[in-house]
Design a protein around this motif. Structure first.
Motif, PDB file in Angstrom:
ATOM      1  N   ASP A  45       0.867  -1.189   0.000  1.00 34.70           N
ATOM      2  CA  ASP A  45       0.000   0.000   0.000  1.00 34.70           C
ATOM      3  C   ASP A  45       0.895   1.228   0.000  1.00 34.70           C
ATOM      4  OD1 ASP A  45      -1.814   2.038   0.381  1.00 34.70           O
ATOM      5  OD2 ASP A  45      -2.910   1.035   1.994  1.00 34.70           O
ATOM      6  N   LEU A  46       1.279   1.663  -1.194  1.00 35.78           N
ATOM      7  CA  LEU A  46       2.270   2.726  -1.287  1.00 35.78           C
ATOM      8  C   LEU A  46       1.747   4.053  -0.755  1.00 35.78           C
ATOM      9  CD1 LEU A  46       5.111   3.502  -2.151  1.00 35.78           C
ATOM     10  CD2 LEU A  46       4.223   4.062  -4.414  1.00 35.78           C
ATOM     11  N   VAL A  47       0.492   4.363  -1.023  1.00 34.52           N
ATOM     12  CA  VAL A  47      -0.051   5.639  -0.547  1.00 34.52           C
ATOM     13  C   VAL A  47       0.038   5.726   0.975  1.00 34.52           C
ATOM     14  CG1 VAL A  47      -2.131   7.047  -0.345  1.00 34.52           C
ATOM     15  CG2 VAL A  47      -1.543   6.009  -2.549  1.00 34.52           C
ATOM     16  N   GLN A  48      -0.390   4.651   1.665  1.00 32.16           N
ATOM     17  CA  GLN A  48      -0.314   4.647   3.122  1.00 32.16           C
ATOM     18  C   GLN A  48       1.128   4.694   3.604  1.00 32.16           C
ATOM     19  OE1 GLN A  48      -2.949   4.730   5.457  1.00 32.16           O
ATOM     20  NE2 GLN A  48      -1.164   5.216   6.726  1.00 32.16           N
ATOM     21  N   LYS A  49       2.006   3.972   2.895  1.00 30.52           N
ATOM     22  CA  LYS A  49       3.418   3.956   3.270  1.00 30.52           C
ATOM     23  C   LYS A  49       4.013   5.358   3.162  1.00 30.52           C
ATOM     24  CE  LYS A  49       7.074   1.596   4.503  1.00 30.52           C
ATOM     25  NZ  LYS A  49       7.105   0.887   5.806  1.00 30.52           N
ATOM     26  N   VAL A  50       3.704   6.061   2.084  1.00 29.23           N
ATOM     27  CA  VAL A  50       4.237   7.406   1.892  1.00 29.23           C
ATOM     28  C   VAL A  50       3.684   8.364   2.942  1.00 29.23           C
ATOM     29  CG1 VAL A  50       4.321   9.377   0.304  1.00 29.23           C
ATOM     30  CG2 VAL A  50       4.701   7.061  -0.556  1.00 29.23           C
ATOM     31  N   GLN A  51       2.404   8.219   3.271  1.00 30.23           N
ATOM     32  CA  GLN A  51       1.834   9.039   4.342  1.00 30.23           C
ATOM     33  C   GLN A  51       2.641   8.861   5.632  1.00 30.23           C
ATOM     34  OE1 GLN A  51      -2.247   7.682   4.500  1.00 30.23           O
ATOM     35  NE2 GLN A  51      -2.990   9.419   3.313  1.00 30.23           N
TER      36      GLN A  51
ATOM     37  N   TYR B 283       1.434  14.796 -14.042  1.00 28.35           N
ATOM     38  CA  TYR B 283       0.127  14.221 -13.743  1.00 28.35           C
ATOM     39  C   TYR B 283      -0.912  14.599 -14.798  1.00 28.35           C
ATOM     40  CZ  TYR B 283       2.402  12.978  -9.442  1.00 28.35           C
ATOM     41  OH  TYR B 283       3.280  12.440  -8.541  1.00 28.35           O
ATOM     42  N   LEU B 284      -0.767  15.768 -15.402  1.00 24.89           N
ATOM     43  CA  LEU B 284      -1.653  16.131 -16.508  1.00 24.89           C
ATOM     44  C   LEU B 284      -1.462  15.179 -17.683  1.00 24.89           C
ATOM     45  CD1 LEU B 284      -1.384  20.044 -16.490  1.00 24.89           C
ATOM     46  CD2 LEU B 284      -3.320  18.630 -15.725  1.00 24.89           C
ATOM     47  N   GLN B 285      -0.210  14.838 -17.977  1.00 24.16           N
ATOM     48  CA  GLN B 285       0.075  13.896 -19.058  1.00 24.16           C
ATOM     49  C   GLN B 285      -0.507  12.516 -18.748  1.00 24.16           C
ATOM     50  OE1 GLN B 285       4.321  14.018 -19.581  1.00 24.16           O
ATOM     51  NE2 GLN B 285       4.327  16.167 -20.236  1.00 24.16           N
ATOM     52  N   LEU B 286      -0.387  12.105 -17.475  1.00 27.69           N
ATOM     53  CA  LEU B 286      -0.940  10.810 -17.084  1.00 27.69           C
ATOM     54  C   LEU B 286      -2.451  10.779 -17.254  1.00 27.69           C
ATOM     55  CD1 LEU B 286       0.943   9.720 -13.834  1.00 27.69           C
ATOM     56  CD2 LEU B 286       1.226   8.837 -16.139  1.00 27.69           C
ATOM     57  N   GLN B 287      -3.110  11.852 -16.835  1.00 27.39           N
ATOM     58  CA  GLN B 287      -4.566  11.909 -16.960  1.00 27.39           C
ATOM     59  C   GLN B 287      -5.009  11.828 -18.421  1.00 27.39           C
ATOM     60  OE1 GLN B 287      -4.667  15.318 -13.918  1.00 27.39           O
ATOM     61  NE2 GLN B 287      -6.785  14.596 -13.908  1.00 27.39           N
ATOM     62  N   ASN B 288      -4.235  12.461 -19.302  1.00 25.45           N
ATOM     63  CA  ASN B 288      -4.557  12.384 -20.733  1.00 25.45           C
ATOM     64  C   ASN B 288      -4.397  10.954 -21.250  1.00 25.45           C
ATOM     65  OD1 ASN B 288      -5.140  15.122 -20.937  1.00 25.45           O
ATOM     66  ND2 ASN B 288      -3.021  15.671 -21.429  1.00 25.45           N
ATOM     67  N   ARG B 289      -3.377  10.248 -20.773  1.00 25.26           N
ATOM     68  CA  ARG B 289      -3.188   8.846 -21.155  1.00 25.26           C
ATOM     69  C   ARG B 289      -4.342   7.989 -20.642  1.00 25.26           C
ATOM     70  NH1 ARG B 289       2.041   6.154 -19.060  1.00 25.26           N
ATOM     71  NH2 ARG B 289       0.960   4.344 -19.912  1.00 25.26           N
ATOM     72  N   TRP B 290      -4.888   8.363 -19.481  1.00 24.89           N
ATOM     73  CA  TRP B 290      -5.869   7.545 -18.783  1.00 24.89           C
ATOM     74  C   TRP B 290      -7.303   7.793 -19.264  1.00 24.89           C
ATOM     75  CZ3 TRP B 290      -4.722   3.597 -15.673  1.00 24.89           C
ATOM     76  CH2 TRP B 290      -5.705   3.056 -14.859  1.00 24.89           C
ATOM     77  N   LEU B 291      -7.507   8.758 -20.152  1.00 30.69           N
ATOM     78  CA  LEU B 291      -8.859   9.204 -20.512  1.00 30.69           C
ATOM     79  C   LEU B 291      -9.761   8.056 -20.971  1.00 30.69           C
ATOM     80  CD1 LEU B 291      -8.282  12.614 -22.347  1.00 30.69           C
ATOM     81  CD2 LEU B 291      -9.434  12.217 -20.156  1.00 30.69           C
ATOM     82  N   HIS B 292      -9.207   7.109 -21.702  1.00 35.23           N
ATOM     83  CA  HIS B 292     -10.031   6.051 -22.285  1.00 35.23           C
ATOM     84  C   HIS B 292      -9.973   4.757 -21.479  1.00 35.23           C
ATOM     85  CE1 HIS B 292     -10.599   8.706 -25.674  1.00 35.23           C
ATOM     86  NE2 HIS B 292      -9.283   8.802 -25.841  1.00 35.23           N
ATOM     87  N   GLN B 293      -9.430   4.824 -20.255  1.00 33.70           N
ATOM     88  CA  GLN B 293      -9.395   3.655 -19.396  1.00 33.70           C
ATOM     89  C   GLN B 293     -10.647   3.627 -18.510  1.00 33.70           C
ATOM     90  OE1 GLN B 293      -7.192   1.551 -20.003  1.00 33.70           O
ATOM     91  NE2 GLN B 293      -5.579   2.683 -21.035  1.00 33.70           N
ATOM     92  N   PRO B 294     -11.112   2.432 -18.170  1.00 36.35           N
ATOM     93  CA  PRO B 294     -12.397   2.318 -17.456  1.00 36.35           C
ATOM     94  C   PRO B 294     -12.325   2.565 -15.951  1.00 36.35           C
ATOM     95  CG  PRO B 294     -11.490   0.140 -17.886  1.00 36.35           C
ATOM     96  CD  PRO B 294     -10.560   1.118 -18.555  1.00 36.35           C
ATOM     97  N   LEU B 295     -11.133   2.629 -15.385  1.00 37.95           N
ATOM     98  CA  LEU B 295     -11.009   2.737 -13.939  1.00 37.95           C
ATOM     99  C   LEU B 295     -10.886   4.185 -13.483  1.00 37.95           C
ATOM    100  CD1 LEU B 295      -8.518  -0.185 -13.294  1.00 37.95           C
ATOM    101  CD2 LEU B 295     -10.997  -0.228 -13.175  1.00 37.95           C
ATOM    102  N   SER B 296     -11.292   4.425 -12.244  1.00 38.20           N
ATOM    103  CA  SER B 296     -11.117   5.760 -11.661  1.00 38.20           C
ATOM    104  C   SER B 296      -9.836   5.788 -10.843  1.00 38.20           C
ATOM    105  CB  SER B 296     -12.316   6.102 -10.768  1.00 38.20           C
ATOM    106  OG  SER B 296     -12.420   5.180  -9.705  1.00 38.20           O
ATOM    107  N   VAL B 297      -9.130   6.891 -10.942  1.00 39.24           N
ATOM    108  CA  VAL B 297      -7.866   7.059 -10.221  1.00 39.24           C
ATOM    109  C   VAL B 297      -7.900   8.403  -9.514  1.00 39.24           C
ATOM    110  CG1 VAL B 297      -5.363   7.278 -10.442  1.00 39.24           C
ATOM    111  CG2 VAL B 297      -6.600   5.668 -11.899  1.00 39.24           C
ATOM    112  N   ASP B 298      -7.469   8.424  -8.275  1.00 34.53           N
ATOM    113  CA  ASP B 298      -7.423   9.670  -7.504  1.00 34.53           C
ATOM    114  C   ASP B 298      -6.131  10.402  -7.838  1.00 34.53           C
ATOM    115  OD1 ASP B 298      -7.423  11.720  -5.675  1.00 34.53           O
ATOM    116  OD2 ASP B 298      -8.150  10.494  -4.016  1.00 34.53           O
ATOM    117  N   TRP B 299      -6.160  11.180  -8.938  1.00 35.49           N
ATOM    118  CA  TRP B 299      -4.951  11.858  -9.388  1.00 35.49           C
ATOM    119  C   TRP B 299      -4.474  12.902  -8.390  1.00 35.49           C
ATOM    120  CZ3 TRP B 299      -2.611   9.267 -12.875  1.00 35.49           C
ATOM    121  CH2 TRP B 299      -3.339   8.536 -13.821  1.00 35.49           C
ATOM    122  N   GLU B 300      -5.400  13.549  -7.698  1.00 30.20           N
ATOM    123  CA  GLU B 300      -5.009  14.561  -6.722  1.00 30.20           C
ATOM    124  C   GLU B 300      -4.237  13.940  -5.564  1.00 30.20           C
ATOM    125  OE1 GLU B 300      -5.073  17.865  -6.851  1.00 30.20           O
ATOM    126  OE2 GLU B 300      -5.724  17.518  -8.910  1.00 30.20           O
TER     127      GLU B 300
END
Length: 358
Positions: A241-247, A264-281
């Motif tokens: 759980d990297l997010v928790q570890k970093v916290q 992160y803007l570039q990543l979001q553009n790559r992710w536009l057509h993927q079906p999953l939700s990601v907490d980019w913030e």
């Protein structure tokens, strides 16, 4: 073959032990003094680090520190059939630094010897035989505990070599230790570049990338200059759980490399057509790098890198999570090293290099 432990040579073993405990949440579980060297052991999960500093000028650590800054002296591997595995290497001329030794305790037996690796890096090969009721470290006279934590083990260890040595280093680790080539990278920025080859061992989980500079102002060349030769640049630690570890690590005061918002803007553009939700913030807030394969975007590769931890900017840690997804009824884990993350790491280190030179 698996990673067994990593041995650091440092200026002050006790102070370094305290740093690992305070900033990384490791536990100190043992120490011993030889006539000339003090060694501390810290661990978390299945990760064990030995930290040695000199007590006299006769210490091998003192001799190491006359040439190099604090850093990794020995990458130790856990193997089976040690004597059978090592015999042909010795016959082929690999230099033995410390001959085969044995130790027995509470139904456990450990065998080990140390060989000279690339350009002075050492590799201790260890076989532990018995009920595996605890961890045995060469030279340490008792079983050590093992715990279960979000730190799952060592994912990979990265070696930097001088320009022109990449093919020779690959050949050495292939010929003598049986590593095989996997991914290859040629990373270029507007300022500099590197070439990298990921090596993996077919019998186990060991991954061993090797980098060489592709330009005279590369941050790999800066490492080589400051380290005064080739050496280990970073160690990647796996977590579930990297997010928790970093916290947790940020709350402890650990500093990480920064990532620009454009990433992160570039990543979001790559992710536009993927079906999953990601907490980019959330990922942006914690400065976590993300990559994935188009065919299995759920199996994301999450990575973050610390600032250098020693007096010279030559060594840092990576924390990595390889997410698992189900594809056609089978579990698949993120594998390899995402090229987008690799370039982002190189650029982040390059920004720190520019700060140091300004």
């Amino acid at each position: 073959m698996e990673f067994d432990h990593i041995h650091f040579y440092v200026q002050d073993a006790q102070r370094t032990r305290d740093w690992f405990i305070h900033y990384l949440g490791f536990q100190g579980i043992g120490s011993w003094n030889q006539v000339h060297t003090q060694t501390e052991i810290v661990y978390q999960g299945s990760v064990y680090f030995l930290l040695s500093s000199p007590l006299t000028s006769e210490s091998p650590v003192a001799r190491f520190l006359q040439v190099h800054p604090s850093g990794v002296a020995d990458v130790a591997f856990q193997v089976q059939d040690l004597e059978l595995r090592i015999k042909p290497l010795i016959q082929q001329g690999v230099k033995v630094i410390s001959p085969l030794k044995f130790y027995h305790d509470q139904g456990e037996t450990i065998k080990w010897l140390t060989l000279k690796g690339w350009q002075g890096l050492r590799h201790t090969f260890i076989e532990q035989i018995g009920t595996h009721s605890g961890k045995m470290i060469p030279g340490f006279p008792r079983l050590l505990p093992q715990d279960h934590s979000t730190l799952l083990g060592i994912d990979h260890v990265v070696l930097n070599v001088k320009s022109g040595d990449l093919k020779k280093a690959i050949s050495w680790y292939n010929h003598y230790l049986g590593f095989e080539a996997k991914q290859r990278f040629n990373i270029q920025t507007e300022r500099s570049g590197l070439q990298s080859q990921v090596l993996v061992h077919p019998q186990g989980q060991v991954q061993f990338p090797i980098n060489e500079p592709a330009s005279s102002n590369s941050q790999i060349q800066e490492f080589l200059d400051l380290n005064r030769g080739s050496g280990i640049q970073h160690i990647a630690l796996k977590t579930s759980d990297l997010v928790q570890k970093v916290q947790d690590l940020r709350q402890r005061g650990l500093s990480f490399l920064t990532v620009p918002g454009e990433y992160y803007l570039q990543l979001q553009n790559r992710w536009l057509h993927q079906p999953l939700s990601v907490d980019w913030e959330q990922l942006k807030r914690y400065q976590i790098l993300v990559d994935w394969e188009t065919s299995t975007p759920e199996a994301m590769l999450l990575q973050i890198f610390t600032q250098p931890i020693f007096e010279q900017p030559t060594f840092f840690f990576e924390f990595i999570e390889r997410k698992i997804c189900q594809v056609q009824g089978q579990l698949r884990q993120a594998e390899g090293f995402g090229e987008g993350n690799f370039k982002a790491l190189f650029e982040a280190i390059e920004r720190e290099q520019i700060k140091r030179s300004s």
